[in-house]
Design a protein around this motif. Structure first.
Motif, mmCIF file in Angstrom:
data_model
loop_
_atom_site.group_PDB
_atom_site.id
_atom_site.type_symbol
_atom_site.label_atom_id
_atom_site.label_comp_id
_atom_site.label_asym_id
_atom_site.label_seq_id
_atom_site.Cartn_x
_atom_site.Cartn_y
_atom_site.Cartn_z
ATOM 1 N N TYR A 122 -12.169 17.979 15.685
ATOM 2 C CA TYR A 122 -12.839 17.898 16.786
ATOM 3 C C TYR A 122 -13.459 19.487 17.310
ATOM 4 O O TYR A 122 -12.307 20.237 17.298
ATOM 5 C CB TYR A 122 -12.280 17.272 18.088
ATOM 6 C CG TYR A 122 -11.667 15.963 17.530
ATOM 7 C CD1 TYR A 122 -12.647 14.866 17.695
ATOM 8 C CD2 TYR A 122 -10.468 15.652 17.067
ATOM 9 C CE1 TYR A 122 -12.063 13.553 17.670
ATOM 10 C CE2 TYR A 122 -9.960 14.399 16.695
ATOM 11 C CZ TYR A 122 -10.865 13.375 16.905
ATOM 12 O OH TYR A 122 -10.283 12.249 16.763
ATOM 13 N N TRP A 177 -4.809 15.355 15.177
ATOM 14 C CA TRP A 177 -6.022 15.886 15.497
ATOM 15 C C TRP A 177 -5.920 17.579 15.087
ATOM 16 O O TRP A 177 -4.983 18.029 15.086
ATOM 17 C CB TRP A 177 -6.614 15.783 17.057
ATOM 18 C CG TRP A 177 -5.304 16.066 17.895
ATOM 19 C CD1 TRP A 177 -4.812 15.026 18.429
ATOM 20 C CD2 TRP A 177 -5.080 17.292 18.612
ATOM 21 N NE1 TRP A 177 -3.627 15.643 19.574
ATOM 22 C CE2 TRP A 177 -4.017 17.287 19.584
ATOM 23 C CE3 TRP A 177 -5.246 18.580 18.218
ATOM 24 C CZ2 TRP A 177 -3.186 18.034 20.299
ATOM 25 C CZ3 TRP A 177 -4.316 19.703 18.816
ATOM 26 C CH2 TRP A 177 -3.606 19.199 19.899
ATOM 27 N N THR A 182 -8.780 12.887 23.788
ATOM 28 C CA THR A 182 -8.574 13.309 22.137
ATOM 29 C C THR A 182 -7.076 13.975 21.895
ATOM 30 O O THR A 182 -6.654 13.310 20.797
ATOM 31 C CB THR A 182 -9.612 14.495 22.046
ATOM 32 O OG1 THR A 182 -10.839 14.220 22.341
ATOM 33 C CG2 THR A 182 -9.329 15.213 20.663
ATOM 34 N N ILE A 198 -8.090 20.507 16.721
ATOM 35 C CA ILE A 198 -9.195 20.655 17.849
ATOM 36 C C ILE A 198 -9.411 22.299 17.369
ATOM 37 O O ILE A 198 -8.616 23.068 17.306
ATOM 38 C CB ILE A 198 -8.653 20.626 19.070
ATOM 39 C CG1 ILE A 198 -8.396 19.243 19.296
ATOM 40 C CG2 ILE A 198 -9.647 21.085 20.129
ATOM 41 C CD1 ILE A 198 -8.021 18.912 20.854
#
Length: 169
Positions: free
Chosen positions: A31, A66, A60, A68
């Motif tokens: 992301y 994830w 998120t 980021i």
């Protein structure tokens, strides 16, 4: 196992390239903070409200895994706190400026996609931001990361980056 990675650094430091590479290798979604800040529309980007931006960041970071990445640092404390690994890409200013110019040329030639309109005004802003990052944002980021130093990898050279990505080589 590392499942939550936050990559921070200035424009042109290699954040997106590293995030995409790690996302592919680790099979973890990537992301961009710019896409959390901005709603992307064909007729132009619209900045999200602070409330909407923060809610999207929170959504998120609640995910199982994830990566980021972004240059933003004043509102990202929740993702820094939840990250298993924080990578601070502290690439040399001259390297970042060269990369910004190369990216600009590729975007103008439609070789590389852009999330924004690549104009000379934008290029000038990106160059100016890099100097601001070096003198103002970087010290603020180092202060922000201080409580999390046990999970921070500070990368300044390509060799350090290669060692981080492929520790056995």
């Amino acid at each position: 196992m590392i499942k939550k990675i936050h990559i921070i650094g200035s424009i042109g430091s290699g954040k997106t390239t590293l995030a995409k590479q790690l996302a592919t290798e680790l099979k973890i979604p990537h992301y961009e903070l710019d896409n959390i800040v901005w709603e992307r529309h064909p007729d132009g980007d619209k900045k999200r409200s602070i409330t909407a931006r923060n809610a999207l960041l929170e959504k998120t970071i609640q995910k199982e895994a994830w990566i980021i990445e972004g240059a933003h640092h004043t509102w990202i404390a929740p993702s820094i706190e939840k990250a298993d690994l924080i990578i601070f890409l502290d690439t040399k200013l001259t390297t970042r400026k060269r990369r910004i110019l190369t990216r600009f040329i590729k975007q103008k030639l439609n070789i590389e996609p852009a999330n924004y309109q690549p104009t000379l005004k934008t290029l000038r802003f990106l160059y100016q931001y890099n100097t601001i990052f070096e003198n103002e944002a970087k010290p603020e980021i180092l202060t922000l990361l201080e409580p999390y130093k046990e999970k921070v990898k500070w990368i300044q050279t390509p060799k350090e980056l290669r060692t981080l990505i492929k520790p056995d080589t």
